[in-house]
Design a protein around this motif. Sequence first.
Motif, PDB file in Angstrom:
ATOM      1  N   VAL A   1      35.787  79.855  64.735  1.00  0.00           N
ATOM      2  CA  VAL A   1      36.943  79.054  64.160  1.00  0.00           C
ATOM      3  C   VAL A   1      36.373  77.677  63.658  1.00  0.00           C
ATOM      4  O   VAL A   1      35.691  76.956  64.222  1.00  0.00           O
ATOM      5  CB  VAL A   1      37.680  78.607  65.444  1.00  0.00           C
ATOM      6  CG1 VAL A   1      39.022  77.671  65.083  1.00  0.00           C
ATOM      7  CG2 VAL A   1      38.326  79.808  66.113  1.00  0.00           C
ATOM      8  N   GLU A   2      36.457  77.680  62.290  1.00  0.00           N
ATOM      9  CA  GLU A   2      35.915  76.621  61.292  1.00  0.00           C
ATOM     10  C   GLU A   2      37.027  75.563  61.456  1.00  0.00           C
ATOM     11  O   GLU A   2      36.436  74.381  61.194  1.00  0.00           O
ATOM     12  CB  GLU A   2      35.669  77.102  60.107  1.00  0.00           C
ATOM     13  CG  GLU A   2      34.439  77.932  59.955  1.00  0.00           C
ATOM     14  CD  GLU A   2      33.109  77.267  60.097  1.00  0.00           C
ATOM     15  OE1 GLU A   2      32.910  76.155  60.225  1.00  0.00           O
ATOM     16  OE2 GLU A   2      32.149  78.265  60.361  1.00  0.00           O
ATOM     17  N   GLY A   3      38.135  75.646  61.527  1.00  0.00           N
ATOM     18  CA  GLY A   3      39.263  74.713  61.661  1.00  0.00           C
ATOM     19  C   GLY A   3      40.606  75.284  61.977  1.00  0.00           C
ATOM     20  O   GLY A   3      40.937  76.454  61.861  1.00  0.00           O
ATOM     21  N   ILE A   4      41.434  74.412  62.243  1.00  0.00           N
ATOM     22  CA  ILE A   4      42.724  74.639  62.541  1.00  0.00           C
ATOM     23  C   ILE A   4      43.689  73.722  61.674  1.00  0.00           C
ATOM     24  O   ILE A   4      43.536  72.290  61.553  1.00  0.00           O
ATOM     25  CB  ILE A   4      43.251  74.294  63.926  1.00  0.00           C
ATOM     26  CG1 ILE A   4      42.260  75.178  64.774  1.00  0.00           C
ATOM     27  CG2 ILE A   4      44.733  74.706  64.192  1.00  0.00           C
ATOM     28  CD1 ILE A   4      42.328  74.803  66.304  1.00  0.00           C
ATOM     29  N   GLY A   5      44.303  74.040  60.686  1.00  0.00           N
ATOM     30  CA  GLY A   5      45.480  73.309  59.797  1.00  0.00           C
ATOM     31  C   GLY A   5      46.834  73.670  59.985  1.00  0.00           C
ATOM     32  O   GLY A   5      47.151  74.650  60.356  1.00  0.00           O
ATOM     33  N   ILE A   6      47.368  72.536  60.070  1.00  0.00           N
ATOM     34  CA  ILE A   6      48.986  72.463  60.788  1.00  0.00           C
ATOM     35  C   ILE A   6      49.731  71.834  59.606  1.00  0.00           C
ATOM     36  O   ILE A   6      49.303  70.902  59.049  1.00  0.00           O
ATOM     37  CB  ILE A   6      48.805  71.900  62.133  1.00  0.00           C
ATOM     38  CG1 ILE A   6      48.243  72.776  63.262  1.00  0.00           C
ATOM     39  CG2 ILE A   6      50.354  71.782  62.649  1.00  0.00           C
ATOM     40  CD1 ILE A   6      48.648  74.247  63.598  1.00  0.00           C
TER      41      ILE A   6
ATOM     42  N   SER B   1      42.173  82.488  71.163  1.00  0.00           N
ATOM     43  CA  SER B   1      41.612  83.559  72.221  1.00  0.00           C
ATOM     44  C   SER B   1      41.181  84.877  71.409  1.00  0.00           C
ATOM     45  O   SER B   1      40.262  85.435  71.744  1.00  0.00           O
ATOM     46  CB  SER B   1      42.464  83.730  73.205  1.00  0.00           C
ATOM     47  OG  SER B   1      42.709  85.128  73.491  1.00  0.00           O
ATOM     48  N   ILE B   2      42.217  85.163  70.328  1.00  0.00           N
ATOM     49  CA  ILE B   2      41.518  86.203  69.547  1.00  0.00           C
ATOM     50  C   ILE B   2      40.377  86.423  68.602  1.00  0.00           C
ATOM     51  O   ILE B   2      39.646  87.321  68.745  1.00  0.00           O
ATOM     52  CB  ILE B   2      43.046  86.686  68.492  1.00  0.00           C
ATOM     53  CG1 ILE B   2      44.169  87.651  69.436  1.00  0.00           C
ATOM     54  CG2 ILE B   2      42.711  87.861  67.524  1.00  0.00           C
ATOM     55  CD1 ILE B   2      45.463  87.906  68.997  1.00  0.00           C
ATOM     56  N   CYS B   3      40.101  85.250  68.416  1.00  0.00           N
ATOM     57  CA  CYS B   3      38.844  84.898  67.435  1.00  0.00           C
ATOM     58  C   CYS B   3      37.751  85.197  68.409  1.00  0.00           C
ATOM     59  O   CYS B   3      36.484  85.514  68.103  1.00  0.00           O
ATOM     60  CB  CYS B   3      38.731  83.463  66.884  1.00  0.00           C
ATOM     61  SG  CYS B   3      39.888  83.292  65.363  1.00  0.00           S
ATOM     62  N   GLU B   4      37.926  84.563  69.701  1.00  0.00           N
ATOM     63  CA  GLU B   4      36.840  84.628  70.760  1.00  0.00           C
ATOM     64  C   GLU B   4      36.675  85.989  71.067  1.00  0.00           C
ATOM     65  O   GLU B   4      35.676  86.477  70.940  1.00  0.00           O
ATOM     66  CB  GLU B   4      37.233  83.735  71.891  1.00  0.00           C
ATOM     67  CG  GLU B   4      37.135  82.396  71.814  1.00  0.00           C
ATOM     68  CD  GLU B   4      37.453  81.496  72.792  1.00  0.00           C
ATOM     69  OE1 GLU B   4      38.285  82.111  73.570  1.00  0.00           O
ATOM     70  OE2 GLU B   4      37.507  80.304  73.033  1.00  0.00           O
TER      71      GLU B   4
ATOM     72  N   LEU C   1      46.970  99.635  74.205  1.00  0.00           N
ATOM     73  CA  LEU C   1      45.316  99.599  74.644  1.00  0.00           C
ATOM     74  C   LEU C   1      44.786 100.726  74.158  1.00  0.00           C
ATOM     75  O   LEU C   1      43.841 101.316  74.947  1.00  0.00           O
ATOM     76  CB  LEU C   1      45.423  99.524  76.295  1.00  0.00           C
ATOM     77  CG  LEU C   1      46.141  98.141  76.971  1.00  0.00           C
ATOM     78  CD1 LEU C   1      46.157  98.368  78.309  1.00  0.00           C
ATOM     79  CD2 LEU C   1      45.526  96.784  76.333  1.00  0.00           C
ATOM     80  N   ASP C   2      44.844 100.851  72.640  1.00  0.00           N
ATOM     81  CA  ASP C   2      43.950 101.912  72.084  1.00  0.00           C
ATOM     82  C   ASP C   2      42.510 101.490  71.667  1.00  0.00           C
ATOM     83  O   ASP C   2      41.990 102.235  71.305  1.00  0.00           O
ATOM     84  CB  ASP C   2      44.982 102.876  71.157  1.00  0.00           C
ATOM     85  CG  ASP C   2      45.073 101.867  69.993  1.00  0.00           C
ATOM     86  OD1 ASP C   2      44.639 100.794  69.878  1.00  0.00           O
ATOM     87  OD2 ASP C   2      45.920 102.161  69.039  1.00  0.00           O
ATOM     88  N   GLY C   3      42.585 100.375  72.057  1.00  0.00           N
ATOM     89  CA  GLY C   3      41.164  99.784  71.521  1.00  0.00           C
ATOM     90  C   GLY C   3      41.045  99.330  70.116  1.00  0.00           C
ATOM     91  O   GLY C   3      39.889  98.892  69.707  1.00  0.00           O
ATOM     92  N   GLU C   4      42.128  99.554  69.347  1.00  0.00           N
ATOM     93  CA  GLU C   4      41.871  99.296  68.008  1.00  0.00           C
ATOM     94  C   GLU C   4      42.450  97.902  67.601  1.00  0.00           C
ATOM     95  O   GLU C   4      42.231  97.660  66.471  1.00  0.00           O
ATOM     96  CB  GLU C   4      42.789 100.259  67.214  1.00  0.00           C
ATOM     97  CG  GLU C   4      42.132 101.815  67.189  1.00  0.00           C
ATOM     98  CD  GLU C   4      42.782 102.751  66.228  1.00  0.00           C
ATOM     99  OE1 GLU C   4      44.037 102.221  65.623  1.00  0.00           O
ATOM    100  OE2 GLU C   4      42.724 103.897  66.295  1.00  0.00           O
ATOM    101  N   GLN C   5      43.115  97.224  68.682  1.00  0.00           N
ATOM    102  CA  GLN C   5      43.473  95.966  68.384  1.00  0.00           C
ATOM    103  C   GLN C   5      42.957  94.863  69.389  1.00  0.00           C
ATOM    104  O   GLN C   5      42.766  95.207  70.589  1.00  0.00           O
ATOM    105  CB  GLN C   5      44.847  95.953  68.585  1.00  0.00           C
ATOM    106  CG  GLN C   5      45.673  96.857  67.551  1.00  0.00           C
ATOM    107  CD  GLN C   5      46.917  97.302  67.938  1.00  0.00           C
ATOM    108  OE1 GLN C   5      47.554  97.078  69.097  1.00  0.00           O
ATOM    109  NE2 GLN C   5      47.847  97.862  67.056  1.00  0.00           N
ATOM    110  N   TYR C   6      42.779  93.629  69.108  1.00  0.00           N
ATOM    111  CA  TYR C   6      42.617  92.447  69.763  1.00  0.00           C
ATOM    112  C   TYR C   6      43.978  92.089  70.260  1.00  0.00           C
ATOM    113  O   TYR C   6      44.694  92.151  69.422  1.00  0.00           O
ATOM    114  CB  TYR C   6      42.015  91.111  69.112  1.00  0.00           C
ATOM    115  CG  TYR C   6      40.560  91.700  68.691  1.00  0.00           C
ATOM    116  CD1 TYR C   6      39.626  91.949  69.363  1.00  0.00           C
ATOM    117  CD2 TYR C   6      40.423  91.667  67.207  1.00  0.00           C
ATOM    118  CE1 TYR C   6      38.460  92.155  68.837  1.00  0.00           C
ATOM    119  CE2 TYR C   6      39.062  91.999  66.679  1.00  0.00           C
ATOM    120  CZ  TYR C   6      38.259  92.056  67.481  1.00  0.00           C
ATOM    121  OH  TYR C   6      37.080  92.286  67.178  1.00  0.00           O
ATOM    122  N   SER C   7      44.436  91.555  71.396  1.00  0.00           N
ATOM    123  CA  SER C   7      45.422  91.297  71.748  1.00  0.00           C
ATOM    124  C   SER C   7      45.496  90.274  72.957  1.00  0.00           C
ATOM    125  O   SER C   7      44.602  89.801  73.595  1.00  0.00           O
ATOM    126  CB  SER C   7      46.368  92.398  72.370  1.00  0.00           C
ATOM    127  OG  SER C   7      45.533  93.213  73.556  1.00  0.00           O
TER     128      SER C   7
END
Lengths: 192, 192
Positions: free
Chosen positions: A148-153, A139-142, A88-94
Amino acid sequence: MKELEDRIRKDGIVKAGGVLKVDAFLNHQCDTQLFDHMGAEWARLFADAPINKILTIEASGIGLACMASRHFGNAPVVFAKKAQSINLDGEQYSTTIYSFTKQREFPVIVGRRFLSEGDHVLILDDFLANGCALEGLISICESAGATVEGIGIAIEKGFQSGGDKLRQRGYHLESLARIVSMDDETGQIEFA
Amino acid sequence: MKELEDRIRKDGIVKAGGVLKVDAFLNHQCDTQLFDHMGAEWARLFADAPINKILTIEASGIGLACMASRHFGNAPVVFAKKAQSINLDGEQYSTTIYSFTKQREFPVIVGRRFLSEGDHVLILDDFLANGCALEGLISICESAGATVEGIGIAIEKGFQSGGDKLRQRGYHLESLARIVSMDDETGQIEFA
């Protein structure tokens, strides 16, 4: 995508419990020519979206994402890392993602420097079943304020609910092979 | 390779304890155009070797290996997996690798189907310091009876002993950037 469906029929192995092994070409040994063709197909399917970044998750998504990048003007690829613990150093989305395969939650992180408000993201991954990994990446993008333009699977297990839930939420989701049923006794696989 | 050295000087961050952070372009966010150029350079350096397979280890090696594959006639990429435990079912080659970063050993596996006697292998990885990961990959090639044709590294910490040990054992090792010293107070990095 016929080339991928044919390859799954040829080299995929159906196991009990809805498991499909594709380690011969997708997630242990990688057929990079196939990956390149998959990248071209995603580029066709998402041609209208102003994508400037590709987000995936280690490890199986990385090869697909890097090979696809070439078809999106060499957009940088960011891969979310499975962490031992959330720092939780604030440098990362988690966030935490539940893995049905491993039957446990694990923390996932993305460095803040690599995702921000101006980013238009294509999320790529090898499998979609219940959608837990994708929910984590969304959730990380949010958190980053990225779009989020799209999801490719690569392979969607259409007999599980993850894909439909994401489509209902309005995401532009494209699966290159969508399995509607598979039988571990006969080895038969049926695509949508 | 000047392009990589310049990029390390520009975006690499030297930390205390001989740590170099290159997550902006190499092992968290991936500059796939740079990866492509690196693949082309390895292809030039290993042009005389009859390479038919690329072996790397998850996660950071995968993107480099997939992008390089194109320059080796789309040779299949196999990535060794970090396993929770070694499964002695006979379907996998396995070894243990000591991680100085994580201060512990972890098991690494490669499916037997994906590496065999006839294979001429190029091992690729992002970093070489003490060489423990490479020793593990070499040991897996030995178990399979495969020939190690060469070892390609993005960044070698030349002030650690791993590279010299491998060269003394006769391996054809090519590092695209070889750091001879770096200073976490000034941020200065000197290449060979």
